[in-house]
Write an enzyme that holds these catalytic residues in place. Structure first.
Site, PDB file in Angstrom:
ATOM      1  N   GLU A 174       0.856  -1.186   0.000  1.00  0.00           N
ATOM      2  CA  GLU A 174       0.000   0.000   0.000  1.00  0.00           C
ATOM      3  C   GLU A 174       0.893   1.236   0.000  1.00  0.00           C
ATOM      4  OE1 GLU A 174      -2.828   0.533   3.225  1.00  0.00           O
ATOM      5  OE2 GLU A 174      -3.497   2.453   2.401  1.00  0.00           O
ATOM      6  N   ASN A 232      -4.361   5.164  -2.155  1.00  0.00           N
ATOM      7  CA  ASN A 232      -5.564   5.734  -1.527  1.00  0.00           C
ATOM      8  C   ASN A 232      -6.122   6.877  -2.373  1.00  0.00           C
ATOM      9  OD1 ASN A 232      -5.744   4.493   1.344  1.00  0.00           O
ATOM     10  ND2 ASN A 232      -3.581   4.944   1.022  1.00  0.00           N
ATOM     11  N   GLU A 264      -7.899   2.347  -3.267  1.00  0.00           N
ATOM     12  CA  GLU A 264      -8.608   2.191  -1.986  1.00  0.00           C
ATOM     13  C   GLU A 264      -9.489   3.409  -1.738  1.00  0.00           C
ATOM     14  OE1 GLU A 264      -6.143   1.277   1.341  1.00  0.00           O
ATOM     15  OE2 GLU A 264      -5.200  -0.438   0.345  1.00  0.00           O
ATOM     16  N   ASP A 294     -11.930   0.606   1.943  1.00  0.00           N
ATOM     17  CA  ASP A 294     -10.953   0.825   3.025  1.00  0.00           C
ATOM     18  C   ASP A 294     -11.668   1.064   4.352  1.00  0.00           C
ATOM     19  OD1 ASP A 294      -8.501   1.209   4.174  1.00  0.00           O
ATOM     20  OD2 ASP A 294      -7.999   3.026   3.079  1.00  0.00           O
ATOM     21  N   GLU A 351      -5.970  -5.042   8.430  1.00  0.00           N
ATOM     22  CA  GLU A 351      -4.990  -3.955   8.644  1.00  0.00           C
ATOM     23  C   GLU A 351      -4.620  -3.871  10.114  1.00  0.00           C
ATOM     24  OE1 GLU A 351      -5.277  -0.120   6.250  1.00  0.00           O
ATOM     25  OE2 GLU A 351      -7.317  -0.506   6.884  1.00  0.00           O
TER      26      GLU A 351
HETATM   27  P1  C2E Z   1      -5.138   4.088   5.855  1.00  0.00           P
HETATM   28  O1  C2E Z   1      -5.384   4.017   4.383  1.00  0.00           O
HETATM   29  O2  C2E Z   1      -6.081   3.356   6.748  1.00  0.00           O
HETATM   30  O3  C2E Z   1      -3.643   3.591   6.049  1.00  0.00           O
HETATM   31  C1  C2E Z   1      -3.201   2.814   7.097  1.00  0.00           C
HETATM   32  C2  C2E Z   1      -2.544   3.632   8.148  1.00  0.00           C
HETATM   33  O4  C2E Z   1      -2.274   2.811   9.287  1.00  0.00           O
HETATM   34  C3  C2E Z   1      -1.189   4.182   7.729  1.00  0.00           C
HETATM   35  O5  C2E Z   1      -0.976   5.424   8.404  1.00  0.00           O
HETATM   36  C4  C2E Z   1      -0.233   3.133   8.265  1.00  0.00           C
HETATM   37  O6  C2E Z   1       1.063   3.624   8.459  1.00  0.00           O
HETATM   38  C5  C2E Z   1      -0.897   2.788   9.568  1.00  0.00           C
HETATM   39  N1  C2E Z   1      -0.562   1.437  10.011  1.00  0.00           N
HETATM   40  C6  C2E Z   1      -0.167   0.402   9.265  1.00  0.00           C
HETATM   41  N2  C2E Z   1       0.045  -0.694  10.002  1.00  0.00           N
HETATM   42  C7  C2E Z   1      -0.227  -0.344  11.274  1.00  0.00           C
HETATM   43  C8  C2E Z   1      -0.181  -1.058  12.525  1.00  0.00           C
HETATM   44  O7  C2E Z   1       0.152  -2.251  12.608  1.00  0.00           O
HETATM   45  N3  C2E Z   1      -0.550  -0.369  13.621  1.00  0.00           N
HETATM   46  C9  C2E Z   1      -0.931   0.935  13.567  1.00  0.00           C
HETATM   47  N4  C2E Z   1      -1.262   1.523  14.706  1.00  0.00           N
HETATM   48  N5  C2E Z   1      -0.984   1.635  12.416  1.00  0.00           N
HETATM   49  C10 C2E Z   1      -0.633   0.995  11.279  1.00  0.00           C
HETATM   50  P2  C2E Z   1      -0.536   6.714   7.610  1.00  0.00           P
HETATM   51  O8  C2E Z   1       0.514   6.382   6.624  1.00  0.00           O
HETATM   52  O9  C2E Z   1      -0.259   7.750   8.647  1.00  0.00           O
HETATM   53  O10 C2E Z   1      -1.830   7.101   6.801  1.00  0.00           O
HETATM   54  C11 C2E Z   1      -2.958   7.595   7.440  1.00  0.00           C
HETATM   55  C12 C2E Z   1      -4.098   7.764   6.477  1.00  0.00           C
HETATM   56  O11 C2E Z   1      -3.833   8.821   5.551  1.00  0.00           O
HETATM   57  C13 C2E Z   1      -4.343   6.551   5.607  1.00  0.00           C
HETATM   58  O12 C2E Z   1      -5.076   5.612   6.341  1.00  0.00           O
HETATM   59  C14 C2E Z   1      -5.113   7.151   4.445  1.00  0.00           C
HETATM   60  O13 C2E Z   1      -6.477   7.275   4.764  1.00  0.00           O
HETATM   61  C15 C2E Z   1      -4.515   8.547   4.334  1.00  0.00           C
HETATM   62  N6  C2E Z   1      -3.570   8.586   3.210  1.00  0.00           N
HETATM   63  C16 C2E Z   1      -2.292   8.160   3.167  1.00  0.00           C
HETATM   64  N7  C2E Z   1      -1.755   8.377   1.948  1.00  0.00           N
HETATM   65  C17 C2E Z   1      -2.728   8.954   1.190  1.00  0.00           C
HETATM   66  C18 C2E Z   1      -2.808   9.408  -0.172  1.00  0.00           C
HETATM   67  O14 C2E Z   1      -1.866   9.338  -0.972  1.00  0.00           O
HETATM   68  N8  C2E Z   1      -3.991   9.960  -0.580  1.00  0.00           N
HETATM   69  C19 C2E Z   1      -5.074  10.054   0.241  1.00  0.00           C
HETATM   70  N9  C2E Z   1      -6.181  10.596  -0.241  1.00  0.00           N
HETATM   71  N10 C2E Z   1      -5.036   9.621   1.527  1.00  0.00           N
HETATM   72  C20 C2E Z   1      -3.880   9.082   1.998  1.00  0.00           C
HETATM   73 CA    CA Z   2      -5.746   2.722   2.852  1.00  0.00          CA
HETATM   74 CA    CA Z   3      -7.411   1.642   6.256  1.00  0.00          CA
END
Ligand code: C2E
Ligand code: CA
Ligand code: CA
Length: 403
Positions: A174, A232, A264, A294, A351
């Protein structure tokens, strides 16, 4: 970070329980431990000394655990939390959700009396808070600074592995947006996505993420990895008629077959133009892209979505996964969602897989893929091949994987 460098605070009104925990921590190698018998005393400790991990009882006279946690959340004390309680599991799980809602990093819950193994497992989840959490709050990045960063090419995808639960094999990654800020280092999406979405400028980030992710995926596939890449997409983007065609053009230019890219989406209140969004999603499916729902199970990603969109994958929100091993209600929701995914012939992804207990629980379920810190944290594209050759042995999951 060594356990001896981490500063602990143990909050429990029961002297015997508290000293037992302190002794256990010392045996594990912890040296810096403060103690408090209720919430008010604990807050005083936090005011006078920096604390990294708080182990907190819930049922205490005076200021109880819940009130203390609220104060910690509101005062911005940057400590991670472990809840320790003999109360009913679903009740403790609910306080866990409350703790996260206050913005506190919850390492997990322990049932009294706990074991050194469980304590050690939770301490292993501790990470020093990232720079963006301690210093720069999301709102401190104005839109024009974010846009300048986008124009300067400072945004890039980090990639988190998705592995097959039965074989352990890497099936996809991802892409998660990161801002390589010249002054603040690596910035997480919470600090810029909302601002971009709110101003209608999220598309520029999406284009950059799709383009870079497609390029990396083609490169990995060329190196022999049979994997897909997930990106995403903000639902607000789907309101534009040309969205699907634009994505298809970008991916084609990078010479990646759309069958190897999954988009997603999370339903949100932003879905104002349902007709246009469904048109874009249908067009993307026809072109061969995978579509993933998602954060399934949260308020917005609902069953109604499943009936309207031709999804190929269902991603179960990490809140269910993280709590499922200890909380029966979460486990039932998780299993029911997995059953449904199977009947609908959707690929299911769990996830937020953080512990070996999560992994073992999923192995006994019908879930197809797993993603989470236990398997791998989001990493730079250049590090993925190295991760592939090292991940299983280093995790000690070989036994769980039957190898
Ligand atoms: P998401 O799509 O639900 O992505 C998963 C988030 O959970 C990611 O945080 C990831 O680093 C984190 N995560 C993964 N494994 C674990 C785990 O085992 N434990 C915990 N506590 N967390 C875990 P991240 O990278 O901070 O992203 C947060 C959100 O930001 C994402 O949630 C997504 O909704 C959004 N996002 C990230 N990149 C993009 C993008 O390019 N475009 C858009 N529109 N949204 C994005
Ligand atoms: Ca996601
Ligand atoms: Ca997610």
């Amino acid at each position: 970070m060594q356990l001896s460098e981490i500063r602990f605070l143990v909050v429990d009104d029961h002297d015997f329980q508290r000293s037992m925990l302190v002794r256990m921590l010392k045996r594990l190698g912890v040296v810096q431990i403060a103690e408090a018998a209720d919430g008010a005393a604990a807050l005083k400790v936090c005011d006078s000394t920096p604390i990294d991990i708080i182990i907190c009882d819930l049922d205490m006279p005076g200021m109880d655990g819940m009130a203390f946690i609220r104060h910690v959340g509101e005062s911005g004390i940057n400590a991670s939390m472990i809840l320790s309680s003999a109360l009913d599991r679903s009740l403790v799980a609910s306080v866990g959700t409350m703790t996260r809602a206050y913005g506190i990093h919850l390492l997990g819950t322990i049932e009294k009396p706990t074991t050194p193994e469980r304590l050690q497992e939770l301490l292993g989840l501790y990470r020093v808070p990232t720079a963006h959490k301690v210093g720069v709050a999301a709102s401190t990045f104005p839109l024009d600074e974010i846009c300048a960063g986008l124009a300067a090419g400072q945004f890039e995808p980090f990639f988190q592995p998705k592995v097959d639960i039965a074989s352990g094999q890497l099936k996809g990654v991802e892409a998660l947006a990161r801002w390589r800020h010249p002054g603040h280092g690596i910035i997480a999406p919470q600090s810029f996505i909302e601002t971009l979405e709110g101003s209608g400028l999220i598309d520029e980030l999406s284009w950059q993420m799709i383009e870079q992710s497609a390029r990396w995926c083609r490169e990995w596939r060329g190196a022999g990895l049979d994997i897909s890449v997930s990106v995403n997409i903000s639902l607000s983007s789907l309101n534009k008629a040309s969205f699907a065609d634009h994505i298809a053009g970008l991916v084609e230019r990078q010479k990646l077959d759309p069958h190897h890219m999954i988009l997603e989406v999370t339903e949100s209140t932003a879905m104002t133009n349902v007709g246009q969004a469904l048109e874009n999603l249908a067009r993307l499916r026809i072109k061969g892209f995978g579509l993933s729902i998602d954060d399934y199970g949260t308020g917005y990603s609902s069953m109604q979505q499943l009936t309207r969109v031709s999804f190929t994958e269902l991603k179960i929100d990490q809140s269910f996964v993280t709590d499922a091993a200890a909380n029966e209600t979460c486990r039932v929701v998780l299993e029911t969602s997995l059953d449904m995914a199977k009947k609908l012939r959707l690929c299911s992804v769990a996830e937020g897989v953080e512990t070996e207990a999560d992994w073992a629980m999923l192995q006994a379920s019908s879930c197809n893929l797993a993603q989470g810190y236990l398997i791998g944290r989001p990493m730079e594209g250049k590090d993925l091949l190295g991760w592939v050759s090292s991940w299983k042995p280093s995790l000690g999951l070989t036994q769980a994987l039957g190898q």
